[in-house]
Design a protein around this motif. Structure first.
Motif, PDB file in Angstrom:
ATOM      1  N   PRO A   1      10.380   3.807  -2.433  1.00  0.00           N
ATOM      2  CA  PRO A   1       9.186   4.220  -1.702  1.00  0.00           C
ATOM      3  C   PRO A   1       7.900   3.833  -2.412  1.00  0.00           C
ATOM      4  O   PRO A   1       7.833   3.802  -3.647  1.00  0.00           O
ATOM      5  CB  PRO A   1       9.336   5.741  -1.643  1.00  0.00           C
ATOM      6  CG  PRO A   1      10.130   6.080  -2.872  1.00  0.00           C
ATOM      7  CD  PRO A   1      11.102   4.948  -3.012  1.00  0.00           C
ATOM      8  N   SER A   2       6.869   3.545  -1.627  1.00  0.00           N
ATOM      9  CA  SER A   2       5.536   3.285  -2.178  1.00  0.00           C
ATOM     10  C   SER A   2       4.851   4.637  -2.352  1.00  0.00           C
ATOM     11  O   SER A   2       3.918   4.989  -1.624  1.00  0.00           O
ATOM     12  CB  SER A   2       4.748   2.370  -1.250  1.00  0.00           C
ATOM     13  OG  SER A   2       5.373   1.109  -1.154  1.00  0.00           O
TER      14      SER A   2
ATOM     15  N   CYS B   1       8.097   2.002   2.437  1.00  0.00           N
ATOM     16  CA  CYS B   1       8.960   1.630   1.322  1.00  0.00           C
ATOM     17  C   CYS B   1       9.037   0.117   1.094  1.00  0.00           C
ATOM     18  O   CYS B   1       8.825  -0.681   2.013  1.00  0.00           O
ATOM     19  CB  CYS B   1      10.368   2.172   1.559  1.00  0.00           C
ATOM     20  SG  CYS B   1      10.427   3.967   1.804  1.00  0.00           S
ATOM     21  N   ASP B   2       9.377  -0.239  -0.119  1.00  0.00           N
ATOM     22  CA  ASP B   2       9.571  -1.644  -0.450  1.00  0.00           C
ATOM     23  C   ASP B   2      10.845  -2.175   0.200  1.00  0.00           C
ATOM     24  O   ASP B   2      10.932  -3.349   0.550  1.00  0.00           O
ATOM     25  CB  ASP B   2       9.637  -1.813  -1.971  1.00  0.00           C
ATOM     26  CG  ASP B   2       9.626  -3.270  -2.397  1.00  0.00           C
ATOM     27  OD1 ASP B   2       8.754  -4.021  -1.924  1.00  0.00           O
ATOM     28  OD2 ASP B   2      10.505  -3.660  -3.192  1.00  0.00           O
TER      29      ASP B   2
ATOM     30  N   PRO C   1      14.966   8.013  -4.915  1.00  0.00           N
ATOM     31  CA  PRO C   1      14.084   6.914  -4.526  1.00  0.00           C
ATOM     32  C   PRO C   1      14.736   5.538  -4.577  1.00  0.00           C
ATOM     33  O   PRO C   1      14.226   4.591  -3.969  1.00  0.00           O
ATOM     34  CB  PRO C   1      12.920   7.014  -5.525  1.00  0.00           C
ATOM     35  CG  PRO C   1      13.477   7.772  -6.682  1.00  0.00           C
ATOM     36  CD  PRO C   1      14.474   8.718  -6.103  1.00  0.00           C
ATOM     37  N   SER C   2      15.860   5.426  -5.268  1.00  0.00           N
ATOM     38  CA  SER C   2      16.535   4.129  -5.337  1.00  0.00           C
ATOM     39  C   SER C   2      17.064   3.683  -3.977  1.00  0.00           C
ATOM     40  O   SER C   2      17.368   2.511  -3.781  1.00  0.00           O
ATOM     41  CB  SER C   2      17.689   4.181  -6.343  1.00  0.00           C
ATOM     42  OG  SER C   2      18.721   5.045  -5.898  1.00  0.00           O
TER      43      SER C   2
ATOM     44  N   LEU D   1       0.843  -1.187   0.000  1.00  0.00           N
ATOM     45  CA  LEU D   1       0.000   0.000   0.000  1.00  0.00           C
ATOM     46  C   LEU D   1       0.881   1.240   0.000  1.00  0.00           C
ATOM     47  O   LEU D   1       1.989   1.232   0.541  1.00  0.00           O
ATOM     48  CB  LEU D   1      -0.910  -0.004   1.225  1.00  0.00           C
ATOM     49  CG  LEU D   1      -1.892  -1.159   1.340  1.00  0.00           C
ATOM     50  CD1 LEU D   1      -2.619  -1.098   2.681  1.00  0.00           C
ATOM     51  CD2 LEU D   1      -2.886  -1.135   0.202  1.00  0.00           C
ATOM     52  N   GLY D   2       0.385   2.307  -0.585  1.00  0.00           N
ATOM     53  CA  GLY D   2       1.162   3.531  -0.633  1.00  0.00           C
ATOM     54  C   GLY D   2       0.298   4.734  -0.945  1.00  0.00           C
ATOM     55  O   GLY D   2      -0.934   4.658  -1.009  1.00  0.00           O
ATOM     56  N   PHE D   3       0.955   5.868  -1.142  1.00  0.00           N
ATOM     57  CA  PHE D   3       0.277   7.141  -1.370  1.00  0.00           C
ATOM     58  C   PHE D   3       0.534   7.668  -2.777  1.00  0.00           C
ATOM     59  O   PHE D   3       1.630   7.515  -3.327  1.00  0.00           O
ATOM     60  CB  PHE D   3       0.774   8.198  -0.373  1.00  0.00           C
ATOM     61  CG  PHE D   3       0.328   7.982   1.035  1.00  0.00           C
ATOM     62  CD1 PHE D   3      -0.931   8.392   1.466  1.00  0.00           C
ATOM     63  CD2 PHE D   3       1.174   7.377   1.962  1.00  0.00           C
ATOM     64  CE1 PHE D   3      -1.330   8.203   2.778  1.00  0.00           C
ATOM     65  CE2 PHE D   3       0.777   7.180   3.273  1.00  0.00           C
ATOM     66  CZ  PHE D   3      -0.483   7.603   3.679  1.00  0.00           C
TER      67      PHE D   3
END
Length: 218
Positions: free
Chosen positions: A179-180, A69-70, A174-175, A3-5
Motif C-alpha cells: 500500500p501507498s 497500492c503499488d 502490507p506485503s 501518490l499516497g497517504f
C-alpha cells in the motif's frame, strides 16, 4: 513515484470529520463510505483482593481509504480492466468497462471498493483526482481538524516521516498489496497480525451491514 497517504495515528481522535467531508464531496448516501474510521480496542482490567486494579486496556482509531497500492489486488482480479491506474498513479474505476462483478470488492484486503447500489458498478476513493489535478489535497486531508492526514508522493511522505509504518492492527499484512500508506503508530497501536484487540464498530465500517441497518431504520 505513486501518490499516497500519511496517517498520524497518535493525532487521530476518531472524530470522523474526514469521513463526513468525503461523503459530502462525493455525494455519497448514508452508509456508503470511501473513507472509514476503524475503532480498535482491547485489553483487560483486573482487580485484586485488596481492591486495587490494573489494566492493559487500549483503544485507538485508524482512518482508512483506498491505499492506491503499488500492487493493487483489485486490478489483478478485474476481468475487464476497469480497475486501472491513472496518470497520477491513483487507482481508478473505468465506468465504461465495469460490469459490477464485485471481484474487486472481494480481493481488496482493505475493502476499499464497494458496489454502488444505484450504478451497480464498483466505486471507491479516487484520491479526489479533480482536487489533486488542481493542486489541492484530497478533501479528507484538508478537513481533518487534528492534521492527522497528509497526501503526496509516497516516497516523499516516508522520507519526511522515517519512523512511519505501512500497517498496524487491524489492517492486513502490507506485503499483500504494498500500500501507498505511511502510518505514525501511537503508543497504543498494535502491530499487524496482533489479535489482542478487536474492531468495535464493525457495522459502521462494513458497507453492506451499515446499509442494512440504515434501511431497517426507515
Amino acid at each position: 513515484m505513486g501518490l499516497g497517504f500519511y496517517f498520524d495515528n497518535a493525532r487521530c481522535t476518531g472524530c470522523r470529520t474526514c469521513v463526513m467531508a468525503c461523503m459530502d464531496f462525493h455525494a455519497l448516501e448514508a452508509g456508503h463510505l470511501y473513507r472509514r474510521v476503524i475503532d480498535c480496542e482491547g485489553g483487560e482490567t483486573a482487580c485484586g483482593a485488596d481492591g486495587t486494579c490494573t489494566t492493559d486496556a487500549f483503544a485507538y482509531h485508524v482512518s482508512l481509504a483506498c491505499n492506491h497500492c503499488d500492487q493493487p489486488a483489485c486490478m489483478e482480479v478485474c476481468p475487464t480492466g476497469a480497475m486501472h491506474k491513472d496518470g497520477l498513479g491513483l487507482v481508478q474505476v473505468d465506468h465504461m468497462r465495469c460490469t459490477g462483478c464485485g471481484y474487486c470488492t472481494i480481493a481488496c484486503p482493505y475493502h476499499a471498493p464497494s458496489i454502488d447500489p444505484a450504478l451497480h458498478q464498483s466505486s471507491k476513493c479516487d484520491g479526489c483526482t479533480s482536487r489533486v489535478e488542481a493542486g489541492k489535497n484530497p478533501i479528507c486531508v484538508d478537513a481533518c481538524p487534528l492534521r492527522a492526514l497528509e497526501f503526496g508522493p509516497i516516497d516523499d511522505l516516508r522520507a519526511a516521516h522515517p519512523d512511519a509504518l505501512d500497517g498496524i492492527a487491524p489492517l492486513p499484512d502490507p506485503s499483500q498489496t504494498t500500500p501507498s500508506l505511511a502510518i505514525n503508530a501511537s503508543a497504543a497501536a498494535k502491530p499487524v497480525g496482533d489479535a489482542t484487540g478487536s474492531v468495535t464498530n464493525e457495522p459502521e465500517v462494513t458497507y453492506v451491514e451499515a446499509r442494512e441497518i440504515t434501511m431497517a431504520m426507515k
